[in-house]
Every structure is written in C-alpha cells, then in structure tokens.
Design a protein around this motif. Structure first.
Motif, PDB file in Angstrom:
ATOM      1  N   VAL A 133       0.835  -1.196   0.000  1.00 22.30           N
ATOM      2  CA  VAL A 133       0.000   0.000   0.000  1.00 22.30           C
ATOM      3  C   VAL A 133       0.869   1.245   0.000  1.00 22.30           C
ATOM      4  O   VAL A 133       0.512   2.269  -0.601  1.00 22.30           O
ATOM      5  N   ARG A 150      -7.287 -10.350   1.135  1.00 26.35           N
ATOM      6  CA  ARG A 150      -8.132  -9.602   0.211  1.00 26.35           C
ATOM      7  C   ARG A 150      -9.388 -10.405  -0.070  1.00 26.35           C
ATOM      8  O   ARG A 150      -9.430 -11.624   0.135  1.00 26.35           O
ATOM      9  N   PHE A 205      -9.369  -2.090  -5.025  1.00 26.49           N
ATOM     10  CA  PHE A 205      -8.266  -1.973  -5.972  1.00 26.49           C
ATOM     11  C   PHE A 205      -8.346  -3.088  -7.008  1.00 26.49           C
ATOM     12  O   PHE A 205      -9.097  -4.056  -6.858  1.00 26.49           O
ATOM     13  N   SER A 206      -7.537  -2.959  -8.041  1.00 32.60           N
ATOM     14  CA  SER A 206      -7.397  -3.997  -9.057  1.00 32.60           C
ATOM     15  C   SER A 206      -5.952  -4.011  -9.530  1.00 32.60           C
ATOM     16  O   SER A 206      -5.306  -2.962  -9.603  1.00 32.60           O
ATOM     17  N   TYR A 207      -5.451  -5.201  -9.835  1.00 34.52           N
ATOM     18  CA  TYR A 207      -4.090  -5.297 -10.351  1.00 34.52           C
ATOM     19  C   TYR A 207      -3.995  -4.887 -11.817  1.00 34.52           C
ATOM     20  O   TYR A 207      -2.966  -4.418 -12.269  1.00 34.52           O
ATOM     21  N   ASN A 210      -7.580  -0.036 -14.370  1.00 36.75           N
ATOM     22  CA  ASN A 210      -7.435   1.281 -13.743  1.00 36.75           C
ATOM     23  C   ASN A 210      -8.769   1.685 -13.113  1.00 36.75           C
ATOM     24  O   ASN A 210      -9.532   2.468 -13.671  1.00 36.75           O
ATOM     25  N   ILE A 234      -6.789   8.378  -6.188  1.00 38.69           N
ATOM     26  CA  ILE A 234      -5.866   7.406  -5.590  1.00 38.69           C
ATOM     27  C   ILE A 234      -5.506   7.866  -4.186  1.00 38.69           C
ATOM     28  O   ILE A 234      -4.784   8.847  -4.008  1.00 38.69           O
ATOM     29  N   VAL A 254      -0.218  -1.322  -5.213  1.00 37.06           N
ATOM     30  CA  VAL A 254      -1.579  -1.263  -5.740  1.00 37.06           C
ATOM     31  C   VAL A 254      -2.099   0.145  -5.500  1.00 37.06           C
ATOM     32  O   VAL A 254      -1.622   0.865  -4.617  1.00 37.06           O
ATOM     33  N   TYR A 255      -3.076   0.543  -6.292  1.00 37.55           N
ATOM     34  CA  TYR A 255      -3.675   1.860  -6.138  1.00 37.55           C
ATOM     35  C   TYR A 255      -5.024   1.705  -5.452  1.00 37.55           C
ATOM     36  O   TYR A 255      -5.905   1.001  -5.953  1.00 37.55           O
ATOM     37  N   LEU A 256      -5.175   2.375  -4.328  1.00 39.98           N
ATOM     38  CA  LEU A 256      -6.400   2.256  -3.550  1.00 39.98           C
ATOM     39  C   LEU A 256      -7.363   3.391  -3.886  1.00 39.98           C
ATOM     40  O   LEU A 256      -6.995   4.566  -3.858  1.00 39.98           O
ATOM     41  N   ARG A 299     -16.229   6.958  -6.443  1.00 34.08           N
ATOM     42  CA  ARG A 299     -14.817   7.256  -6.216  1.00 34.08           C
ATOM     43  C   ARG A 299     -14.719   8.606  -5.498  1.00 34.08           C
ATOM     44  O   ARG A 299     -15.110   9.625  -6.045  1.00 34.08           O
TER      45      ARG A 299
END
Length: 766
Positions: A133, A150, A205-207, A210, A234, A254-256, A299
C-alpha cells in the motif's frame, strides 16, 4: 491494521502458500495486464501485459539486514525480487532486481541468502501479502503497509476488483538500529492515529484495471486532464510516491480507491447461470430473458478530503469537499466470455464551490454558515475548468438547496452560487456556458403537488439528452490465450464531436430565480424518447487489432449535483438520474424493448436499494452517520413512526460524530494523505488541532486558502436581521442535520410553494 509478528518458517519457499482466486464474473478469464498509457500513475510500459503475470502473490522474508519481497505470477513462470534495507533507522533504502527468475532460480537465490546470513539468524519467512500500500514515516523509522488478506468483490470485463480484509504495518529497521524515537510516546501516537484510517472499509483496488478511472476513460485515450484525473482518486498516492520515484516502477504497489463498489447480476426468470458461480449478489427478475451485470462505483477524491464541518466548499486550487464521482456500468452476461457490449454513465457530486464554512460546536446543533465572498470567483472558475477537463461539456449543475427560509442560511449560498455562475459564464463562449438549475427539493417535497422522484426523473431525462452515455459494441476476434488486453480506441475529430444539444442559446437564459421549475412541454416524451439511436462510429483499435469495434458513443459532459452536505438530497437525485440512464443503457444493449423504467418497477426498487446503500456509505465517510433516506423509506411503505425514529437516530449519530470524533478523523486523513507530515522541530498535529479532545478541529484548508483572497466574510447570524428568534418556533431550525430535516413535512397547514397540478412546469438549463 495488524502489528507485525515474528513468524518463522523452516522452509524458505514452502512457508508461503500460493493462492488461487477465481473471477467473480461468471466464466470470465483471469484479469489481464491492461494499463492506461500516460498519466501520472499509469503502469509502466515495460511491465508485462499477459494475464499470467497478474493475480500474483507476494512473499515477504527477512534477515537482520534486509527484507526480501518475492513477486510471482499466477502461472509461476516469472519471479521478481525487491530488497528493502533494515540497517538505517530513518532512511528508505529500496532496490529492485532487474533479473527475472524462474522458480528454481529463485529458490536457489533465497537459499544462498539464508546461508550467507546464518550467523545472524538466517532468512525467515514473514508473511504472504498481495501488494504494498505504501511507505510512511512519522518521527522515527519508516513503516511498510501491506495487504495480507483480500476479498474478491467484482470484475469489470475480466479484470478482478478486490477489497482489503486484513493489513499489516511493519517497521523497516531491525531492533538493533532503531532509535529511541521509534518507541517514543509521540511516535506511538502518530502510528495509532495513522492506523485509524481503516483500509479494510471502503477501499478497493485492481491489479490490471485502472479502477481509479471510468470505463470510458479507460477505453478512450487522447483525452485531456488524464494526469489530474488519475491521481485525484488514488488515496495512497502520497504513500507510494517515494517507491515509485526510486524504482520508476509500479510492479509492487496497488492503487487504492476510496468510496463504494457494488456489483450484482440481474437474473432472468429462466436464467441458466451456473450454480457454482463464486458470487454473493444475485437478484432474479423478469428481464426479457437476459442476464446482465450492474456495477455501481463511487470514487471519492483525495483532494480537499475530510469530514463534514471541517471540509466545506472549495479550496484555492478549485478542489471541493466531498467530491465523489459515481459510475454505473452495465454489460450483458455471456458465460465463459468477456462481454462484447458495455455501457456506463458517470455523474458527480461535490460541495458548493464557494469559500464557505461552518464552525463545529457541541452547543450549536446547527452552526451558522460563514460565507467568504471571493470577488473574482477564481476558485469557482478553476473548479468548473477542472470538471470540463475531466468530463467535457456541457456541465449541468443541479442545485438542490433551499430558496426560502425564515432565517437565511442555505439561501445565502444559493444566491451567491448563482452570482458565481453568472460571473464565470461571462468569460466563456456561449456554447460553453454552465447549465444551471436551481431546484429546491425540500420545498417541492413539502408541497406534495407532485411526487418528488417523479419530478427528478423528468429532470434527469432532460439532462441525459444533453450529454448521452458511454456505449461500446465490439465484434469478438481471435485472441491469444495469455493476452486479454481490452482494446484502447483512437478517437478522431468526428468521434469527439459534441452531442445533440436540446438547450439552444435562444432557449436558455441565466437567472437566479428559484424554481426554474421544470420541464419543457412534452416532458414525458423526454423520458420515453430513445436516445440510443444517436450516431455511432467505427473506431480504429490501437492495440494490434485484437478485436474490431462496431460502434462507439461517448458521454460528453457531466451532471453535477449538490445540496449543502452533498449526501442525502443529492443521493436521491443521483438515483433518479441512474434510473433514467439504466433504462437507456439496457435498451442500447438490447436487454429491454423500452428505454424507460417505471418508478414502480421491481428493477427500479432494486436500483434504489443499491443507491441507498451507496448513500449510506458515503454519508458515514463524510458525515458520520448513514444517510437520511426518508423519501426512499416512504416509497418502500415503512410506517411513519419507524421513519421518524430512524431519522432521529441518524441526526444524533451525525451530531455526535461531528462534535466529538471528527477532529481525530480529520487529523488521521491528513496524515494518511500527506497533508500533514510530522517533523521533530515542528508542533505535533494534536497541538494545534485538538486531536483526542472535544475542541475545535484541525485548521480548515478553506480558511487558510482564503487568507490572501479579495474576500468579504459574513455569517448567517449577521444576515438574519434580528429574525433569529423566529427560528425557535420552526422545528427544522432546531435540529442538527440539514438533510433529513429538509425532507420532512413540517406542518399540516397551507404549504408554501405549492403549485396547481394543471400548471405545466418548464426546465430551464441556463
């Protein structure tokens, strides 16, 4: 967040279990390597794009001198190594091995590290994790924040979306080099405050997808404002800034995104959905024999982020408090395949973009509104420029605040907002003017002349025709099994043309008169008319022709809705817009023969439930309680006594949070986002914001940002003209919560603002 434990493993590799995760999208392949090109936080171009690289598992090991993180892909064909130093007390020493290892090579490397460090305890397994994170430093050592568990919560076009269920924060230096500061009371207090931002609640999040961007933004490149758009949603952008800067890579993080994510599948009565689908949320309805997936995403912007009374209005950069983007995605279920037809609609909510605030107080349940007049409206202009960059034009503003009050409060902001829009429009071309609609929801609810939701649906139908929605239809083509990249489209000038504008310059006027009351003659035709016949275009694919695009249409512009808190009334209006959009989306995907959904339809009730859940989550994040949902509750037929009790409970919860806990919450958010960075020679955050006390909160960015602006400050108390005593006789003025009160019928006498049922109402988008 869990404190680090001293776990040891006899074996170097066997201590870490590989995890297999099935996609929640029925039959969809594993997430792929799709990445947006460009932008502030886009994944690096040298990172793999094949599906086998994602759904990876991280393994963390430690020696006395270093942490070693191993990143392996799902097919176990690619192993990477990250080394994090532990010998410097207050420095981040991190490097990434350029070599890509095989499994046997990686085992050999780790065994060699173990042998070389036997004298100091060797190499020990610490934990499995699913991404970094970020890194944070207070007064002493650096800490690493990891995702250790997760949960799969959905999938978009084969890309899995996750929530965090468990995390761990680990101090980097070993115990022999940690300074005294690492165990100081101030350091422990900062760490405790930081950990109150619970990343297991509301973060996702997702790997490979976007998730910080809308579907349209992900699929259509060449748009302006991409860097701003990507970073604003983000929430760990500050925490990952240093590792990204040092490694020039995003492989390990990862982008939260913070807000709300909900995905359900709507099943037809004769659905053949496989019973072993790993998914909780299924609703069986009669939908013309087709199953489809509904995804609702909110978001929350990290800019000007915080709590209700401590973050109001706009800052000097044009960022507003409680800025939330809502996206509604629809696609037809095709078992075993990635959908070929998808649609989405985006709308926005955010605080009124003026310099205004309210002083939180334990004694004043409904604080006065303090308006700082900005003569040049520069921040307001920046805000709308920002919206135009992100979404295009037109910008439609739906302002739901009160227009008539015994003691002027909201109406002061309404008048000033109208003046600001007029001023901003002076410097814009006619076709770029803001479309401004004042609509006093509270007044219309009290009048009972017409159902409020029915009226909002009419507003939504008219607005949707202004900006359309995103729709893409593709013909499946040959794909490589390991390459699941979703296509990116090259937009030409024709594809970027503005959509049909139903509000011509001759029919639009600018006015600050309230109840610019509603709809053009033929409003029902607006609701039932089919806008799915709008022009579609064939667009070239820029990723090697993995699939051909048959048609594409884009949303142009955005509906921006606000009330005072942008919680309760705003959520009702957003549901109405989502319902109208859903009808057109289903019609475009050939899932419904009609482009409209009646308010009394079962599908409308289910959609209302999901918007209500979204509203509750967003309200808890910003306001401290679930949302006031009186209109929704009445529509479900709940008894009046139950509704009154629920409203009273929410009012108390919100008051308690605002008066007693929001100061600490605001300080934690500022620490998490890097708005406040502790320094040894500077006052601590609790020394000037009252953390842990019941006093006034952290200095409001709005107050700071207006100090050098040409402003005039005035409060509602000074403008009441001696009429404050009248407020005591009005129930609404003696309650702490604006939103719930404004949806309440206050008396049984003659209702102000009522209108004849025969009177046609006209919507003016000026």
């Amino acid at each position: 967040m869990e404190e680090p434990g001293a776990e040891a493993a006899d074996a170097l590799i066997s201590g870490a279990s590989d995890v297999q995760v099935m996609s929640s999208d029925p039959g969809a392949p594993a997430p792929d390597g799709m990445a947006a090109e460009g932008g502030a936080v886009a994944r690096n171009n040298d990172e793999p794009n094949d599906a086998s690289f994602y759904l990876h598992v991280f393994e963390l090991y430690e020696t006395q001198s270093n942490f070693y993180m191993i990143r392996k892909n799902r097919s176990r064909t690619s192993w990477r190594l990250l080394k994090i130093g532990r010998l410097r007390a207050s420095e981040l020493n991190i490097c990434q091995e350029s070599t890509t290892y095989t499994e046997s090579e990686c085992k050999e490397l780790l065994n060699r590290i173990h042998e070389e460090n036997k004298s100091t305890g060797g190499l020990k397994f610490v934990t499995n994790c699913y991404g970094i994170v970020g890194f944070v430093k207070f007064l002493g050592p650096y800490y690493m924040l990891l995702i250790t568990e997760r949960e799969e919560i959905g999938a978009i076009l084969g890309h899995t979306i996750y929530a965090i269920t468990k995390s761990k924060i680990i101090a980097l230096p070993n115990s022999s080099v940690q300074s005294n500061m690492a165990n100081s009371s101030e350091e422990r207090r900062y760490k405790k405050l930081f950990c109150t931002v619970d990343i297991t609640q509301g973060f996702f999040f997702s790997y490979s997808y976007n998730i910080m961007q809308s579907l349209q933004k992900n699929m259509c490149e060449g748009k302006t404002g991409q860097m701003l758009y990507e970073s604003m949603f983000i929430w760990n952008e500050f925490l990952t800034r240093e590792i990204h800067s040092r490694l020039k890579s995003t492989l390990w993080t990862v982008y939260l995104v913070y807000g709300f994510f909900k995905q359900i599948v709507i099943l037809s009565c004769g659905s053949k959905m496989p019973i072993n689908v790993n998914y909780k949320n299924m609703v069986k309805l009669s939908t013309h024999g087709n199953d489809f997936w509904l995804t609702l995403i909110a978001r929350r912007s990290q800019h000007c982020a915080g709590t209700r009374y401590l973050k109001r209005g706009v800052d000097e950069d044009g960022n507003v408090a409680n800025d939330v983007e809502t996206e509604q995605i629809i696609f037809k279920d095709i078992p075993g395949e990635i959908p070929t037809c998808v649609s989405s609609i985006v709308q926005n909510r955010g605080s009124i973009p003026l310099f205004w605030s309210q002083e939180t107080s334990k004694l004043n349940l409904k604080p006065d509104i303090i308006l700082n007049k900005d003569k040049g409206y520069e921040a307001t202009k920046l805000h709308f420029d920002n919206l135009a960059e992100r979404y295009g034009k037109p910008i439609v503003i739906l302002n739901l605040i009160k227009s008539e009050e015994k003691k002027p409060r909201e109406s002061i902001l309404r008048s000033e907002f109208a003046s600001a829009v007029k001023y901003v429009d002076k410097n814009l071309s006619e076709d770029s003017h803001l479309k401004f609609l004042h609509w006093d929801l509270h007044k219309h609810y009290r009048s009972k002349a017409k159902n409020v939701l029915t009226m909002l649906v009419e507003v939504a139908a008219c607005t949707l025709k202004l900006m359309d929605f995103f729709y893409c239809e593709m013909a499946p083509a040959l794909r490589y099994e390991s390459d699941l990249r979703w296509p990116t489209f090259v937009m030409n000038d024709a594809g970027d043309q503005s959509l049909n504008n139903i509000c011509s310059s001759s029919s639009c006027s600018t006015t600050d008169k309230d109840d610019v009351d509603m709809l053009e003659n033929g409003s029902q035709e607006n609701m039932d008319s089919d806008i799915s016949g709008s022009e579609t275009k064939t667009i070239a694919v820029s990723n090697g022709g993995l699939c051909s695009v048959k048609s594409l249409r884009c949303q142009k512009g955005v509906l921006r809705t606000n009330c005072i808190d942008c919680l309760d009334r705003t959520n009702i209006a957003q549901y109405a817009y989502g319902l109208v959009a859903l009808g057109h989306q289903l019609h475009a995907l050939k899932l419904s023969p009609c482009p409209s959904i009646p308010l009394d339809a079962t599908l409308a009730d289910h959609l209302m439930t999901y918007y209500e859940k979204m509203g509750d989550i967003l309200s808890l994040q910003y306001g401290g309680s679930t949302a006031h949902n009186k209109i929704f509750s009445e529509r479900r037929g709940q008894c009046k006594a139950t509704i009154r009790y629920q409203e009273l409970l929410r009012t108390f919860q919100r008051y308690y949070s605002n008066a007693f806990t929001d100061v600490d919450k605001q300080a934690a958010i500022d620490l998490f986002l890097g708005r406040f960075q502790p320094q040894l020679d500077k006052p601590a955050i609790w020394e000037h914001c009252g953390v842990g006390k019941s006093g006034h909160g952290f200095t409001n960015e709005i107050s700071r940002s207006t100090s050098n602006s040409p402003i005039e400050s005035r409060s509602t108390q000074n403008i009441a003209d001696g009429r404050s005593n009248e407020a005591s006789s009005d129930l609404v003025e003696n309650r702490s919560i604006t939103e719930g009160d404004q949806l309440r019928v206050l008396s049984s006498g003659t209702e102000e603002g009522s209108s004849s049922s025969s009177q046609r109402k006209k919507l003016i988008l000026d």
